[in-house]
Write an enzyme that holds these catalytic residues in place. Structure first.
Site, PDB file in Angstrom:
ATOM      1  N   GLU A 127      10.993  -0.328  92.711  1.00  0.00           N
ATOM      2  CA  GLU A 127      12.422  -0.453  93.026  1.00  0.00           C
ATOM      3  C   GLU A 127      13.081  -1.344  91.977  1.00  0.00           C
ATOM      4  O   GLU A 127      12.388  -2.072  91.255  1.00  0.00           O
ATOM      5  CB  GLU A 127      12.604  -1.061  94.423  1.00  0.00           C
ATOM      6  CG  GLU A 127      12.019  -0.161  95.491  1.00  0.00           C
ATOM      7  CD  GLU A 127      12.291  -0.641  96.916  1.00  0.00           C
ATOM      8  OE1 GLU A 127      12.937  -1.706  97.091  1.00  0.00           O
ATOM      9  OE2 GLU A 127      11.849   0.047  97.841  1.00  0.00           O
ATOM     10  N   ASN A 129      14.416  -4.188  92.058  1.00  0.00           N
ATOM     11  CA  ASN A 129      14.052  -5.608  92.103  1.00  0.00           C
ATOM     12  C   ASN A 129      12.572  -5.875  92.355  1.00  0.00           C
ATOM     13  O   ASN A 129      12.153  -7.020  92.422  1.00  0.00           O
ATOM     14  CB  ASN A 129      14.887  -6.325  93.173  1.00  0.00           C
ATOM     15  CG  ASN A 129      16.346  -6.345  92.785  1.00  0.00           C
ATOM     16  OD1 ASN A 129      16.685  -6.613  91.629  1.00  0.00           O
ATOM     17  ND2 ASN A 129      17.215  -6.002  93.709  1.00  0.00           N
ATOM     18  N   SER A 132       6.254  -5.175  89.626  1.00  0.00           N
ATOM     19  CA  SER A 132       4.902  -5.726  89.816  1.00  0.00           C
ATOM     20  C   SER A 132       4.709  -6.165  91.263  1.00  0.00           C
ATOM     21  O   SER A 132       3.643  -6.004  91.844  1.00  0.00           O
ATOM     22  CB  SER A 132       4.696  -6.929  88.893  1.00  0.00           C
ATOM     23  OG  SER A 132       4.921  -6.571  87.554  1.00  0.00           O
ATOM     24  N   THR A 158       9.198   8.869  87.502  1.00  0.00           N
ATOM     25  CA  THR A 158       8.894  10.009  86.632  1.00  0.00           C
ATOM     26  C   THR A 158       9.167  11.300  87.421  1.00  0.00           C
ATOM     27  O   THR A 158       8.668  11.455  88.535  1.00  0.00           O
ATOM     28  CB  THR A 158       7.418   9.921  86.161  1.00  0.00           C
ATOM     29  OG1 THR A 158       7.231   8.639  85.542  1.00  0.00           O
ATOM     30  CG2 THR A 158       7.084  11.015  85.167  1.00  0.00           C
ATOM     31  N   GLN A 336       1.945   0.729  59.755  1.00  0.00           N
ATOM     32  CA  GLN A 336       1.728  -0.100  58.553  1.00  0.00           C
ATOM     33  C   GLN A 336       1.087   0.725  57.441  1.00  0.00           C
ATOM     34  O   GLN A 336       1.471   0.614  56.269  1.00  0.00           O
ATOM     35  CB  GLN A 336       0.840  -1.299  58.941  1.00  0.00           C
ATOM     36  CG  GLN A 336       0.797  -2.397  57.908  1.00  0.00           C
ATOM     37  CD  GLN A 336       2.147  -3.099  57.746  1.00  0.00           C
ATOM     38  OE1 GLN A 336       2.993  -3.044  58.628  1.00  0.00           O
ATOM     39  NE2 GLN A 336       2.351  -3.710  56.599  1.00  0.00           N
ATOM     40  N   GLY A 339       3.375   2.806  55.621  1.00  0.00           N
ATOM     41  CA  GLY A 339       4.381   2.066  54.849  1.00  0.00           C
ATOM     42  C   GLY A 339       5.794   2.437  55.294  1.00  0.00           C
ATOM     43  O   GLY A 339       6.044   2.665  56.492  1.00  0.00           O
ATOM     44  N   GLY A 340       6.701   2.543  54.329  1.00  0.00           N
ATOM     45  CA  GLY A 340       8.102   2.868  54.653  1.00  0.00           C
ATOM     46  C   GLY A 340       8.241   4.204  55.365  1.00  0.00           C
ATOM     47  O   GLY A 340       9.100   4.376  56.235  1.00  0.00           O
ATOM     48  N   GLU A 363       2.315   1.928  85.655  1.00  0.00           N
ATOM     49  CA  GLU A 363       1.201   1.827  86.627  1.00  0.00           C
ATOM     50  C   GLU A 363       0.556   0.439  86.596  1.00  0.00           C
ATOM     51  O   GLU A 363      -0.658   0.292  86.735  1.00  0.00           O
ATOM     52  CB  GLU A 363       0.177   2.948  86.410  1.00  0.00           C
ATOM     53  CG  GLU A 363       0.813   4.300  86.675  1.00  0.00           C
ATOM     54  CD  GLU A 363      -0.163   5.401  86.986  1.00  0.00           C
ATOM     55  OE1 GLU A 363      -1.256   5.124  87.497  1.00  0.00           O
ATOM     56  OE2 GLU A 363       0.217   6.554  86.742  1.00  0.00           O
ATOM     57  N   SER A 366      -0.005  -5.065  81.749  1.00  0.00           N
ATOM     58  CA  SER A 366      -1.289  -5.679  81.332  1.00  0.00           C
ATOM     59  C   SER A 366      -1.547  -6.948  82.133  1.00  0.00           C
ATOM     60  O   SER A 366      -2.695  -7.232  82.523  1.00  0.00           O
ATOM     61  CB  SER A 366      -1.254  -6.013  79.843  1.00  0.00           C
ATOM     62  OG  SER A 366      -1.275  -4.817  79.094  1.00  0.00           O
TER      63      SER A 366
HETATM   64  C1  LIG Z   1       8.590   5.356  81.625  1.00  0.00           C
HETATM   65  C2  LIG Z   1       8.260   4.759  82.961  1.00  0.00           C
HETATM   66  C3  LIG Z   1       7.772   5.579  83.967  1.00  0.00           C
HETATM   67  C4  LIG Z   1       7.491   5.035  85.233  1.00  0.00           C
HETATM   68  N1  LIG Z   1       7.114   5.874  86.247  1.00  0.00           N
HETATM   69  C5  LIG Z   1       7.002   5.381  87.505  1.00  0.00           C
HETATM   70  C6  LIG Z   1       6.795   6.264  88.610  1.00  0.00           C
HETATM   71  O1  LIG Z   1       6.679   7.486  88.454  1.00  0.00           O
HETATM   72  N2  LIG Z   1       6.735   5.720  89.864  1.00  0.00           N
HETATM   73  C7  LIG Z   1       6.874   4.382  90.082  1.00  0.00           C
HETATM   74  O2  LIG Z   1       6.810   3.966  91.240  1.00  0.00           O
HETATM   75  N3  LIG Z   1       7.069   3.520  89.057  1.00  0.00           N
HETATM   76  C8  LIG Z   1       7.156   3.987  87.780  1.00  0.00           C
HETATM   77  N4  LIG Z   1       7.395   3.132  86.726  1.00  0.00           N
HETATM   78  C9  LIG Z   1       7.567   1.689  86.996  1.00  0.00           C
HETATM   79  C10 LIG Z   1       6.445   0.811  86.435  1.00  0.00           C
HETATM   80  O3  LIG Z   1       5.283   0.964  87.197  1.00  0.00           O
HETATM   81  C11 LIG Z   1       7.001  -0.628  86.444  1.00  0.00           C
HETATM   82  O4  LIG Z   1       7.966  -0.695  85.412  1.00  0.00           O
HETATM   83  C12 LIG Z   1       5.915  -1.661  86.225  1.00  0.00           C
HETATM   84  O5  LIG Z   1       5.058  -1.722  87.340  1.00  0.00           O
HETATM   85  C13 LIG Z   1       6.508  -3.060  85.951  1.00  0.00           C
HETATM   86  O6  LIG Z   1       7.490  -3.405  86.877  1.00  0.00           O
HETATM   87  P1  LIG Z   1       8.901  -3.979  86.363  1.00  0.00           P
HETATM   88  O7  LIG Z   1       9.366  -3.029  85.335  1.00  0.00           O
HETATM   89  O8  LIG Z   1       9.763  -4.204  87.523  1.00  0.00           O
HETATM   90  O9  LIG Z   1       8.546  -5.333  85.649  1.00  0.00           O
HETATM   91  P2  LIG Z   1       8.397  -6.765  86.369  1.00  0.00           P
HETATM   92  O10 LIG Z   1       7.482  -6.652  87.535  1.00  0.00           O
HETATM   93  O11 LIG Z   1       9.744  -7.350  86.582  1.00  0.00           O
HETATM   94  O12 LIG Z   1       7.637  -7.598  85.235  1.00  0.00           O
HETATM   95  C14 LIG Z   1       8.312  -8.234  84.148  1.00  0.00           C
HETATM   96  C15 LIG Z   1       7.268  -9.046  83.382  1.00  0.00           C
HETATM   97  O13 LIG Z   1       6.735 -10.071  84.229  1.00  0.00           O
HETATM   98  C16 LIG Z   1       5.321  -9.962  84.279  1.00  0.00           C
HETATM   99  N5  LIG Z   1       4.833 -10.353  85.596  1.00  0.00           N
HETATM  100  C17 LIG Z   1       5.276  -9.959  86.823  1.00  0.00           C
HETATM  101  N6  LIG Z   1       4.546 -10.505  87.789  1.00  0.00           N
HETATM  102  C18 LIG Z   1       3.586 -11.258  87.180  1.00  0.00           C
HETATM  103  C19 LIG Z   1       2.506 -12.080  87.637  1.00  0.00           C
HETATM  104  N7  LIG Z   1       2.234 -12.222  88.938  1.00  0.00           N
HETATM  105  N8  LIG Z   1       1.743 -12.707  86.712  1.00  0.00           N
HETATM  106  C20 LIG Z   1       2.000 -12.581  85.393  1.00  0.00           C
HETATM  107  N9  LIG Z   1       2.986 -11.814  84.900  1.00  0.00           N
HETATM  108  C21 LIG Z   1       3.776 -11.166  85.777  1.00  0.00           C
HETATM  109  C22 LIG Z   1       5.038  -8.500  83.982  1.00  0.00           C
HETATM  110  O14 LIG Z   1       3.706  -8.308  83.532  1.00  0.00           O
HETATM  111  C23 LIG Z   1       6.080  -8.201  82.912  1.00  0.00           C
HETATM  112  O15 LIG Z   1       5.617  -8.660  81.678  1.00  0.00           O
HETATM  113  C24 LIG Z   1       7.645   3.644  85.457  1.00  0.00           C
HETATM  114  C25 LIG Z   1       8.103   2.813  84.413  1.00  0.00           C
HETATM  115  C26 LIG Z   1       8.422   3.360  83.190  1.00  0.00           C
HETATM  116  C27 LIG Z   1       8.968   2.454  82.126  1.00  0.00           C
END
Ligand SMILES: Cc1cc2nc3c(=O)[nH]c(=O)nc-3n(C[C@H](O)[C@H](O)[C@H](O)COP(=O)(O)OP(=O)(O)OC[C@H]3O[C@@H](n4cnc5c(N)ncnc54)[C@H](O)[C@@H]3O)c2cc1C
Length: 379
Positions: A127, A129, A132, A158, A336, A339-340, A363, A366
């Protein structure tokens, strides 16, 4: 321990390479430029059995295991990561959720359509907000007799617009309760259910990513997958398998970037010598090849364990973490080496570089993979 490709894996790899040369390579630059989601390609992949790789034949799928699945995604992603991503999301997430947690009627209704790509599938956990921290989601379903009424929004989904059916996880209990969420399967056209804004992305541009919006969307209780309250737990299990597919996606992008850089390094001359003859370039290629090999071993190990019905929570996170980071490093080095020219759209390196970055985010980032792995080793 067997490191050889099986006959089925070889057959799938050849088929995907042949299909990609004819149906993806000629158009992929245009799809990338215009952010077109090429639905017809997925219909063709459905005819080849690649949209229901893990679905048993009794439900119209190919009935293969994870080794064949990894091979198919990696080969496709060597050509175009965004086609690999969409194929992975359709197979692992939407179809995979119904396959693992649907009842017999739901499986009979949806799996044959999804496995043949008559229908494209979407899966909504994230969602605006809560990414993760998905368990903190705010989209809510309230019971009203035999129906549930859903309000809220999902984002980054997606195939949110082109998908014919979506598995959506919403809150049905208290915030903070891991048993307070439920998975519903919802068809396109259901009143109150629509797609919102389409994202304009850095990479993976041929893979459609949109919002899903729910405004008093009424769904019958028959649309619940498994039990009320089990949606979040189910999702974590679905993601354990899904992460193997993102590892495969990462592997394919890394292999594609490496092969392009290797060929270029032997064609491009500077100081009257191919640039591959300079140790600075040759060592980059050695590092890239070694890291790809290690990523491949982790990915196929997780796939093999999944085939054997073992818990892959830690191994799929390790494969996803390592392969995705390797994908970014290898694509970076490929630019890299070009190059250009690597910085231009006349060569493939820049697209691999842009596409690879999604692999460390989708999904589970890292950082979240490290959370999963550390929890598993510290328990
Ligand atoms: C192209 C694309 C396709 C996608 N497809 C789907 C889909 O089909 N269905 C679906 O449900 N979702 C989908 N997603 C969502 C994707 O799974 C989320 O973007 C991802 O899980 C990260 O959530 P966020 O973007 O809200 O980042 P946030 O959770 O806000 O994270 C921001 C940063 O904070 C870090 N962070 C957060 N919590 C912690 C913690 N506890 N410890 C350390 N670091 C932390 C994260 O690692 C990241 O670096 C998609 C995303 C993209 C970009």
């Amino acid at each position: 321990m067997e490191f050889k490709l099986t006959e089925n894996q070889r057959m799938i790899a050849d088929m995907v390479r042949d299909f990609g040369a004819k149906n993806i390579k000629p158009k992929m630059r245009e799809w990338d430029d215009t952010q077109e989601f090429p639905v017809e390609v997925f219909k063709q992949l459905g005819e080849l059995g690649l949209m229901g790789v893990l679905v048993p034949t009794e439900y119209g799928g190919s009935g293969f295991g994870y080794l064949e699945y990894v091979t198919a995604i990696a080969e496709l992603s060597k050509i175009d990561g965004s086609i690999g991503l969409s194929m992975a999301a359709h197979n692992s997430l939407c179809t995979g959720h119904i396959l693992q947690f649907g009842n017999e009627a739901q499986k009979k209704k949806y799996l044959p359509k999804l496995a043949t790509a008559e229908w494209i599938g979407a899966w909504g956990l994230t969602e605006p907000n809560t990414g993760s921290d998905a368990g903190n989601m705010r989209t809510v379903a309230v019971q009203d007799g035999d129906h549930w009424v859903i309000n809220g929004a999902k984002n980054f989904i997606t195939h949110g617009k082109s998908g014919n059916v979506a598995v959506v996880i919403v809150r049905t209990g208290e915030v903070g309760d891991s048993h307070g969420m439920t998975a519903f399967v919802i068809e396109k056209g259901t009143p109150g259910f629509s797609a919102g804004r389409k994202e304009d992305k850095l990479g993976m541009r041929a893979s459609e990513t949109t919002e899903l919006i729910f405004q008093d969307c009424r769904v019958h209780k028959d649309q619940i997958l498994g039990e009320v309250g089990e949606g979040f737990i189910q999702s974590m299990k679905v993601l354990d398998g899904g992460r193997i597919s993102i590892a495969a996606l990462s592997l394919g992008i890394a292999q594609g970037a490496f092969e392009a850089a290797l060929a270029y390094s032997q064609e491009r001359s500077q100081f009257n010598k191919p640039i591959s003859s300079f140790q600075g370039i040759a060592f980059k290629l050695a590092d890239m090849a070694t890291e790809i090999e290690a990523a491949s071993l982790l990915t196929y190990q997780a796939a093999d364990m999944k085939n054997r019905g073992l818990n892959v929570n830690k191994e799929s996170a390790m494969a996803k973490l390592y392969a995705s980071e390797v994908s970014v490093r290898v694509a970076n080095e490929a630019v890299q080496i070009f190059g250009g020219y690597g910085f231009t759209k006349d060569y493939p390196a820049e697209k691999y570089y842009r596409d690879a970055k999604l692999c460390t985010i989708g999904e589970g980032t890292s950082e979240i993979q490290k959370l999963v792995i550390s929890r598993a080793i510290l328990k």
